[in-house]
Each structure stands twice: as structure tokens, then as C-alpha cells.
Scaffold this active site. Sequence first.
Site, PDB file in Angstrom:
ATOM      1  N   GLY A  11       0.828  -1.205   0.000  1.00 56.81           N
ATOM      2  CA  GLY A  11       0.000   0.000   0.000  1.00 56.81           C
ATOM      3  C   GLY A  11       0.861   1.253   0.000  1.00 56.81           C
ATOM      4  O   GLY A  11       1.894   1.286   0.650  1.00 56.81           O
ATOM      5  N   ARG A  72       0.935  -4.842  -5.703  1.00 59.21           N
ATOM      6  CA  ARG A  72       0.963  -6.096  -4.952  1.00 59.21           C
ATOM      7  C   ARG A  72       1.131  -7.189  -5.996  1.00 59.21           C
ATOM      8  O   ARG A  72       0.499  -7.137  -7.053  1.00 59.21           O
ATOM      9  CB  ARG A  72      -0.333  -6.282  -4.167  1.00 59.21           C
ATOM     10  N   ASP A 103       4.564  -4.983   6.029  1.00 59.32           N
ATOM     11  CA  ASP A 103       5.101  -6.283   6.466  1.00 59.32           C
ATOM     12  C   ASP A 103       5.228  -7.275   5.316  1.00 59.32           C
ATOM     13  O   ASP A 103       6.175  -8.062   5.277  1.00 59.32           O
ATOM     14  CB  ASP A 103       4.284  -6.856   7.635  1.00 59.32           C
ATOM     15  N   THR A 126       4.210   2.185   5.763  1.00 61.53           N
ATOM     16  CA  THR A 126       2.808   1.763   5.748  1.00 61.53           C
ATOM     17  C   THR A 126       2.049   2.641   6.731  1.00 61.53           C
ATOM     18  O   THR A 126       2.577   2.976   7.792  1.00 61.53           O
ATOM     19  CB  THR A 126       2.634   0.277   6.137  1.00 61.53           C
ATOM     20  N   ASP A 128      -0.313   1.749   8.520  1.00 63.47           N
ATOM     21  CA  ASP A 128      -0.883   0.945   9.616  1.00 63.47           C
ATOM     22  C   ASP A 128      -0.074   0.971  10.910  1.00 63.47           C
ATOM     23  O   ASP A 128      -0.614   0.665  11.978  1.00 63.47           O
ATOM     24  CB  ASP A 128      -1.044  -0.515   9.175  1.00 63.47           C
ATOM     25  N   ASP A 130       1.927  -1.129  12.005  1.00 65.51           N
ATOM     26  CA  ASP A 130       1.873  -2.449  12.667  1.00 65.51           C
ATOM     27  C   ASP A 130       3.185  -3.227  12.501  1.00 65.51           C
ATOM     28  O   ASP A 130       3.172  -4.437  12.318  1.00 65.51           O
ATOM     29  CB  ASP A 130       0.698  -3.250  12.097  1.00 65.51           C
ATOM     30  N   ARG A 172      -6.283  -3.219   9.512  1.00 64.32           N
ATOM     31  CA  ARG A 172      -6.871  -4.561   9.354  1.00 64.32           C
ATOM     32  C   ARG A 172      -6.607  -5.447  10.570  1.00 64.32           C
ATOM     33  O   ARG A 172      -7.475  -6.154  11.042  1.00 64.32           O
ATOM     34  CB  ARG A 172      -6.289  -5.241   8.107  1.00 64.32           C
TER      35      ARG A 172
HETATM   36  P1  ATP Z   1       0.578  -2.570   3.509  1.00 62.77           P
HETATM   37  O1  ATP Z   1       0.885  -2.780   4.977  1.00 62.77           O
HETATM   38  O2  ATP Z   1       0.423  -1.147   3.196  1.00 62.77           O
HETATM   39  O3  ATP Z   1      -0.534  -3.430   3.011  1.00 62.77           O
HETATM   40  P2  ATP Z   1       2.500  -4.474   2.557  1.00 62.77           P
HETATM   41  O4  ATP Z   1       3.912  -4.359   2.142  1.00 62.77           O
HETATM   42  O5  ATP Z   1       2.222  -5.298   3.783  1.00 62.77           O
HETATM   43  O6  ATP Z   1       1.901  -3.014   2.691  1.00 62.77           O
HETATM   44  P3  ATP Z   1       1.413  -6.594   0.917  1.00 62.77           P
HETATM   45  O7  ATP Z   1       0.500  -6.564  -0.248  1.00 62.77           O
HETATM   46  O8  ATP Z   1       1.059  -7.442   2.080  1.00 62.77           O
HETATM   47  O9  ATP Z   1       1.643  -5.068   1.350  1.00 62.77           O
HETATM   48  O10 ATP Z   1       2.863  -7.076   0.415  1.00 62.77           O
HETATM   49  C1  ATP Z   1       3.473  -6.467  -0.701  1.00 62.77           C
HETATM   50  C2  ATP Z   1       4.017  -7.527  -1.611  1.00 62.77           C
HETATM   51  O11 ATP Z   1       5.063  -8.249  -0.931  1.00 62.77           O
HETATM   52  C3  ATP Z   1       3.025  -8.602  -2.007  1.00 62.77           C
HETATM   53  O12 ATP Z   1       2.182  -8.204  -3.069  1.00 62.77           O
HETATM   54  C4  ATP Z   1       3.943  -9.744  -2.421  1.00 62.77           C
HETATM   55  O13 ATP Z   1       4.440  -9.556  -3.724  1.00 62.77           O
HETATM   56  C5  ATP Z   1       5.112  -9.582  -1.419  1.00 62.77           C
HETATM   57  N1  ATP Z   1       4.942 -10.532  -0.311  1.00 62.77           N
HETATM   58  C6  ATP Z   1       4.028 -10.458   0.676  1.00 62.77           C
HETATM   59  N2  ATP Z   1       4.125 -11.510   1.514  1.00 62.77           N
HETATM   60  C7  ATP Z   1       5.131 -12.281   1.027  1.00 62.77           C
HETATM   61  C8  ATP Z   1       5.720 -13.517   1.436  1.00 62.77           C
HETATM   62  N3  ATP Z   1       5.292 -14.187   2.522  1.00 62.77           N
HETATM   63  N4  ATP Z   1       6.740 -14.005   0.691  1.00 62.77           N
HETATM   64  C9  ATP Z   1       7.185 -13.342  -0.384  1.00 62.77           C
HETATM   65  N5  ATP Z   1       6.663 -12.180  -0.824  1.00 62.77           N
HETATM   66  C10 ATP Z   1       5.658 -11.645  -0.139  1.00 62.77           C
END
Ligand code: ATP
Length: 322
Positions: A11, A72, A103, A126, A128, A130, A172
Site C-alpha cells: 500500500g 501487490r 510487512d 505503511t 498501519d 503495525d 486490518r
Molecule cells: P501494507 O501494509 O500497506 O498493506 P505491505 O507491504 O504489507 O503493505 P502486501 O500486499 O502485504 O503489502 O505485500 C506487498 C508484496 O510483498 C506482495 O504483493 C507480495 O508480492 C510480497 N509478499 C508479501 N508476503 C510475502 C511472502 N510471505 N513471501 C514473499 N513475498 C511476499
Amino acid sequence: MNTIGVFTSGGDAPGMNACLRAVVRTALGADMRVVGIRRGYAGMLCGEFEAMNHASVSNIIQLGGTILKTARSKDFCERDQRACSARLVKEAGVEGLVAIGGDGTLRGAQCLWGEHGIPIIGVPGTIDNDIYGTDETIGYDTAVNTALDAIDKIRDTATSHERLFFVEVMGRDAGFIALSVGAAGGAEMILVPEHDTGVEEIHRTILAGIGQGKVSSIIVVAEGDEEGGALEIARRVRQFGGVECRATILGHTQRGGRPTARDRILASELGAAAVNALLAGKAGQMVGRVNGEIVLTPLTDTWGKKKPLDERLYELAMALAA
Ligand code: ATP
């Protein structure tokens, strides 16, 4: 290290641009080349790389969103697809990476380091908040202020019409935004995933407030509250009877906008610290700020350990609302 890559992922969060500016200019100042990777892991998989220079990050410190775009990517969660990404990164001459995101992004970063040995430093970006290993994430302060502005406006309507409003904010799995917004906005109740407050209790508290002469109220709800979002809780409270209420979901308005000074400064500090960590030979870690100090935390801890909600603030907000 002669060349580093940088990307934003997950995000978008206000302050990501300020962080990119700090990464690029710190690296250029250390005589390194910088490669920008567009659209996070999705762009990495397609080799969407571009050289970045001083001017690439001019006039962006005040902008929300991210000039490198974000995405994503489900594909990146597949091991063979990650191998493909790692190959493209290495072929582009990139010797170290800075990953800015939440994360999920940090989990992906750990994969690139653990599976392919690409030195990588994470930066918590992020709204959040978190993420373990930093008091605040980039974007959180702006999101809180944006939501607070909306709540102040809703309170005008709530007061004028003598109404009760449930206002849903993002979060979330964690109630950080809800707690800060609720405490700063003088909310009558704050519903967060970390505290189980049943609908019956919510209804009882509202009636008690009405009994004491309260004619309008704001109840802040984190989207991940176990009783459901604002719409669902309002519906169930109405079923108990005796309460007229409305529900508002602030949604994506909380993600955009000009970053606050606090977020710009945090983003600048963490961006510079990430490059300096790579230069110092660090990898597989996240830069954060704890008690005013820049610290490094193993990537695996950033999601493996849970950052607690500020219980003292929660108790204070509840005590002052009573
Ligand atoms: P936000 O907290 O704003 O949602 P985020 O970084 O947590 O941000 P995610 O969509 O959860 O957003 O993760 C971003 C990208 O990281 C995912 O689309 C995926 O490509 C990669 N990713 C997430 N989890 C994993 C994992 N367990 N292993 C490998 N790649 C991952």
C-alpha cells in the site's frame, strides 16, 4: 558497493517519496549509482528498472503516493518467480536493495536475502504502523491527521443533529490509527482488534451516555475490529433498540495526501539510514526509529514479533471519555 536499487511496494503511504529522495541522494553522495525499480515486486519481475539521479527526486518531498509506483504481486510469492526477479536484479548490476513498504514487503525482502543473497535493507512504509522495530512507520502520522480532520468534521454534524456516528478507520490487524485518532478526537469509544468489546457492551455504554445527557457521540472503529466494521456494528447496535446511529467509512482518503512534517523527517532519516546500513555491510534487517534512535531489527522480527498497542494511552482515552 557501487550500485543500489530501491523500490516501494504494498500500500502507498505518504512520505514514501521523501524516503526515495533520501535514499537516492544519500547513495549519490556516497558515489553510488541508483536504480529505481518501478511497481514494487511486480516491476522487479518484469525488469522495470530506471537510472535515478539527483533530479529524479527533485520537488517530491511534499508529494503523497510514490513516484516509483507501487503494486501487490501474487507471482512474487512463488519461489521460481522470485528466482527470476533476483536474476534480473543481479544482471542490472544491482549489489544491494532498499525495500520500502509494509510487512508483506519486508517478508519478500527476507526471501531475496535468504534465498538469493542479495543484501537488502527494509524501510517501514505503511500507514498501519503495525511493524515491530520502529515506534512509527512512514505514513502513519499523516494518516492519523487525515482521519482526525475528517472526524472533527463529522463531529460538527453529530453535534448539530444530535447523532451518534461510528467512524471506521484503516487498520486490518491493528488498532494504532484508531487509538491515536480516537484519543486525539475525544472519541466516546475506541474499538480496536486488541480489545474485545462486544456489541452488547457498546450498546450499554451508549445508553449510559444518553442517560447522562449525552446527545451526540463519535465511536472510532478499526476496520479489523472483531465485531465487524462500522456498518456491521451500527446495524447490530440498532437492533438492540433505543439508539439512532450512522456509520461512515473513511477508507482510502487516509492513504493519500501531503505527508506531515513528522513523516517527511522520519522518511528522510530512515532512507539515509538504509543506505548507510548497506554501506556498512548490513543486510536482512530493517531500519527503524525507537525512542529517537535509529535502530536495526532483523527482518524476521519485524513481522514475527508483535508491536503492542499503547495501553496507557488506551486507558487514558477511555477514562477521559467516561
Ligand atoms: P501494507 O501494509 O500497506 O498493506 P505491505 O507491504 O504489507 O503493505 P502486501 O500486499 O502485504 O503489502 O505485500 C506487498 C508484496 O510483498 C506482495 O504483493 C507480495 O508480492 C510480497 N509478499 C508479501 N508476503 C510475502 C511472502 N510471505 N513471501 C514473499 N513475498 C511476499
